[in-house]
Design an enzyme around this catalytic site. Structure first.
Site, PDB file in Angstrom:
ATOM      1  N   THR A  14      -5.422  24.720 -27.425  1.00 15.95           N
ATOM      2  CA  THR A  14      -6.852  24.556 -27.137  1.00 15.95           C
ATOM      3  C   THR A  14      -7.733  25.061 -28.279  1.00 15.95           C
ATOM      4  OG1 THR A  14      -7.047  26.732 -26.117  1.00 15.95           O
ATOM      5  CG2 THR A  14      -6.439  24.874 -24.672  1.00 15.95           C
ATOM      6  N   GLU A  37     -10.790  28.123 -19.582  1.00 15.19           N
ATOM      7  CA  GLU A  37     -10.685  26.852 -20.320  1.00 15.19           C
ATOM      8  C   GLU A  37     -10.417  25.722 -19.325  1.00 15.19           C
ATOM      9  OE1 GLU A  37      -8.030  27.645 -23.873  1.00 15.19           O
ATOM     10  OE2 GLU A  37     -10.049  27.530 -24.692  1.00 15.19           O
ATOM     11  N   HIS A  66      -3.390  33.288 -21.474  1.00 21.82           N
ATOM     12  CA  HIS A  66      -2.390  32.317 -21.935  1.00 21.82           C
ATOM     13  C   HIS A  66      -1.165  33.031 -22.485  1.00 21.82           C
ATOM     14  CE1 HIS A  66      -5.687  29.062 -22.574  1.00 21.82           C
ATOM     15  NE2 HIS A  66      -5.247  29.104 -21.316  1.00 21.82           N
ATOM     16  N   HIS A 123     -10.515  35.004 -33.201  1.00 19.54           N
ATOM     17  CA  HIS A 123     -10.765  34.002 -32.150  1.00 19.54           C
ATOM     18  C   HIS A 123     -10.455  34.579 -30.772  1.00 19.54           C
ATOM     19  CE1 HIS A 123     -10.721  31.453 -35.630  1.00 19.54           C
ATOM     20  NE2 HIS A 123      -9.437  31.640 -35.841  1.00 19.54           N
ATOM     21  N   HIS A 126      -9.095  34.036 -23.056  1.00 22.79           N
ATOM     22  CA  HIS A 126     -10.358  33.345 -23.340  1.00 22.79           C
ATOM     23  C   HIS A 126     -11.339  33.832 -22.278  1.00 22.79           C
ATOM     24  CE1 HIS A 126      -8.245  30.310 -25.932  1.00 22.79           C
ATOM     25  NE2 HIS A 126      -7.250  30.619 -25.114  1.00 22.79           N
ATOM     26  N   HIS A 154      -2.744  35.949 -25.038  1.00 19.12           N
ATOM     27  CA  HIS A 154      -4.132  36.177 -25.429  1.00 19.12           C
ATOM     28  C   HIS A 154      -5.035  35.693 -24.299  1.00 19.12           C
ATOM     29  CE1 HIS A 154      -3.291  32.003 -26.414  1.00 19.12           C
ATOM     30  NE2 HIS A 154      -4.551  31.829 -26.053  1.00 19.12           N
TER      31      HIS A 154
HETATM   32 CL1  LIG Z   1      -0.079  30.144 -32.175  1.00 14.68          CL
HETATM   33  C1  LIG Z   1      -1.420  29.734 -31.190  1.00 14.68           C
HETATM   34  C2  LIG Z   1      -2.373  28.829 -31.638  1.00 14.68           C
HETATM   35  C3  LIG Z   1      -3.480  28.557 -30.845  1.00 14.68           C
HETATM   36  C4  LIG Z   1      -3.629  29.190 -29.634  1.00 14.68           C
HETATM   37  C5  LIG Z   1      -4.849  28.946 -28.824  1.00 14.68           C
HETATM   38  C6  LIG Z   1      -4.442  28.320 -27.548  1.00 14.68           C
HETATM   39  N1  LIG Z   1      -3.773  27.198 -27.467  1.00 14.68           N
HETATM   40  N2  LIG Z   1      -3.571  26.952 -26.175  1.00 14.68           N
HETATM   41  N3  LIG Z   1      -4.093  27.938 -25.484  1.00 14.68           N
HETATM   42  N4  LIG Z   1      -4.623  28.804 -26.328  1.00 14.68           N
HETATM   43  C7  LIG Z   1      -2.670  30.067 -29.189  1.00 14.68           C
HETATM   44  C8  LIG Z   1      -1.561  30.347 -29.980  1.00 14.68           C
HETATM   45 ZN   LIG Z   2      -5.334  30.166 -25.299  1.00 15.09          ZN
END
Ligand SMILES: Clc1ccc(Cc2nnn[n-]2)cc1
Ligand SMILES: [Zn+2]
Length: 260
Positions: free
Chosen positions: A198, A105, A118, A63, A95, A93
């Protein structure tokens, strides 16, 4: 299983609610940040104590591309701002969009950015594990940083070079000694609101801290993000990892606060 969630028409954000009904909940993320946000003078600065942080590896989870940290003690935490406890850095990570397309996002007054970073943290004061924190309303804190295109980012090459090594879903490679402080903008002014992950499981457990100032990366660097694949080495389909973003969700009466 076969119908695993993703970002295509068949398994993307518009159908996530079928397996994850909280997708239609009252504190979902991302959101659009309106032009006028109430300024809260009681909001102190956000403090990122990453000096002894320990990155472990970089991986492709199908993802996004994720840099994971050792979160067995309080060596890298954020505190201050809207947070009542220190929160431990677990991973960061990105997006992003397709070539020449935006992929953030969150949006600001309806405008998207090229990408969004993020930094995911969890409340290790109140909860015993990330997984337990991830289902608690005050369990997670995610710092969001917008990426806009322009000159090369001086330090991003270490990440884009490592992305070559994690081209396929399920791949992981060592990535030690990286301090995400080098990815922060000069100014830490932020917006904050209560939201969710998200991606599935979309838990409504995130205190969002969005930095107002974007960082600048080049189209060439972003292009290297798109050499990563959603698909695994063994799959016959080769799907380029891009447009791995959810669009803004209903605010449902939530307050957004602004630091100075
Ligand atoms: Cl552990 C985890 C699960 C989902 C996401 C994806 C995400 N959630 N919020 N921003 N990115 C990031 C880490
Ligand atoms: Zn994210």
């Amino acid at each position: 299983n076969g119908n695993h969630w993703g970002y295509s028409k068949e398994n993307g954000p518009d159908v996530w609610h079928k397996n994850y009904p909280v997708a239609l909940g009252s504190r979902q993320s991302p959101i659009d940040i309106p032009r006028q946000v109430s300024h809260d003078p009681s909001l102190g600065p956000i403090v990122l104590d990453y000096d002894h942080c320990t990155s472990i590896n970089i991986s492709n989870n199908g993802h996004s591309v994720v840099v994971n940290f050792d979160d067995t003690d309080d060596r890298s935490v954020i505190h201050g701002g809207p947070l009542e406890n220190p929160y431990r850095l677990k991973q960061f990570h990105f997006h992003w969009g397709g070539k020449g397309c935006d992929g953030s996002e969150h949006t600001v007054a309806g405008n998207s950015y090229a990408s969004e970073l993020h930094l995911v943290h969890w409340n290790a004061v109140k909860y015993q594990s990330f997984d337990q924190a991830a289902t608690a309303p005050d369990g997670l804190a995610v710092v969001g940083i917008f990426l806009e295109t322009g000159d090369d980012h001086r330090w991003l090459h270490t990440i884009t070079d490592a992305m070559y090594m994690v081209k396929y879903k399920g791949s992981v490679t060592d990535f030690k000694g990286f301090n995400p402080k080098c990815l922060l903008p000069s100014n830490l002014h932020f917006w904050t609101y209560l939201g969710s992950l998200t991606t599935p499981p979309l838990h409504e457990s995130v205190t969002w801290i969005l930095l107002k100032e974007p960082i600048v990366v080049s189209e060439k660097q972003l292009g290297k993000f798109r050499l990563v694949l959603f698909t695994g080495e063994e799959e016959d389909q080769r799907l380029r990892m891009e447009n791995n973003f959810r669009t803004p969700q209903p605010l449902k009466g939530r307050r957004i606060r602004s630091s100075n």
